[in-house]
Design a protein around this motif. Structure first.
Motif, PDB file in Angstrom:
ATOM      1  N   CYS A  63       0.870  -1.017   0.360  1.00 56.97           N
ATOM      2  CA  CYS A  63      -0.022  -0.152   0.036  1.00 56.97           C
ATOM      3  C   CYS A  63       1.191   1.184  -0.354  1.00 56.97           C
ATOM      4  N   CYS A  66      -0.353   3.789   3.244  1.00 53.97           N
ATOM      5  CA  CYS A  66      -0.152   3.861   4.366  1.00 53.97           C
ATOM      6  C   CYS A  66       1.107   2.508   5.067  1.00 53.97           C
ATOM      7  N   ALA A  68       0.912  -0.579   4.245  1.00 55.76           N
ATOM      8  CA  ALA A  68       0.414  -2.116   4.873  1.00 55.76           C
ATOM      9  C   ALA A  68       0.588  -3.065   3.021  1.00 55.76           C
ATOM     10  N   HIS A  93      -8.122  -4.006   1.079  1.00 57.58           N
ATOM     11  CA  HIS A  93      -7.249  -3.155   2.522  1.00 57.58           C
ATOM     12  C   HIS A  93      -7.550  -1.674   1.503  1.00 57.58           C
ATOM     13  N   HIS A  98      -9.087   3.185   3.158  1.00 58.17           N
ATOM     14  CA  HIS A  98      -8.554   4.555   2.499  1.00 58.17           C
ATOM     15  C   HIS A  98      -9.956   4.491   1.500  1.00 58.17           C
TER      16      HIS A  98
END
Ligand code: ZN
Length: 210
Positions: A63, A66, A68, A93, A98
């Motif tokens: 990601c 962030c 991740a 995700h 988001h």
């Protein structure tokens, strides 16, 4: 890799044309984030059709927003209208963390996804899977995605693929996962008694233990 939603997919070779959804990055940001976030039944439907990963060994996606990381692979969404959408594994995700909202073209088809009639896409995957002159990579993709059709023709092709040595060497476990879907549907109960390659059986066992 980053795409504007609904761009032609060209990240990896694939035997059918697909369009991209959810390939987010810094350049375009979280596309459609200003709209109402995806939630409730719509989100559950997206999760329901995001169970099986395709292209698992290729393409890593973290990601950009962030950091991740959720692993690799893609979801391929086959909609009844004939379109195929390819999303990175990170799509769930992006939606949940988001506020990403997939485009209407995908959202509108979610409810009907999973009830596919045999069509030209199925024919293409069926013939690629069984054609030994096709690229092995394409045949592996076909072994994964053909399981989207709850149809005896798909089952028959996968059973034949399970005895194709070239294919089993590289995708025996994926063939097993696809066959497990038909066992779940009650279409292939006799399969478990069949003499199958260890990798195929491993795929069946792994899919069944979830
Ligand atoms: Zn994130």
């Amino acid at each position: 890799m980053e795409y504007l939603d609904l761009s032609p997919y060209d990240y990896l070779g694939f035997p059918l044309p697909m369009r991209t959804v959810g390939w987010l990055g810094r350049r375009y940001g979280v596309q459609c984030a200003s709209m109402a976030p995806m939630a409730g039944a719509e989100l559950e439907q997206l999760k329901a059709i995001s169970r099986r990963l395709a292209s698992r060994t290729l393409g890593w996606h973290d990601c950009d927003f962030c950091g991740a990381f959720e692993g690799n692979g893609e979801y391929h969404y086959y909609l009844p209208d004939g379109e195929i959408y390819a999303a990175p594994m990170m799509i769930l995700h992006y939606v949940e963390e988001h506020g990403y909202r997939p485009p209407r073209e995908l959202r509108d088809g979610l409810q009907a996804a999973g009830q596919l009639r045999w069509d030209r896409r199925a024919e293409r995957l069926h013939s690629v899977l069984l054609d030994q002159s096709e690229e092995l990579e394409f045949r592996c993709h076909a072994a994964v995605d053909l399981a989207n059709w709850n149809d005896p023709r798909a089952l028959d092709a996968l059973r034949r693929a399970a005895h194709d040595e070239d294919l089993v060497d590289v995708a025996g476990d994926e063939i097993g996962r696809s066959l497990a879907a038909f066992v779940d549907r009650g279409l292939a109960r006799d399969l478990l008694a069949e003499d199958l390659h260890d990798m195929v059986r491993y795929g069946i066992d792994e899919a069944s233990s979830r």
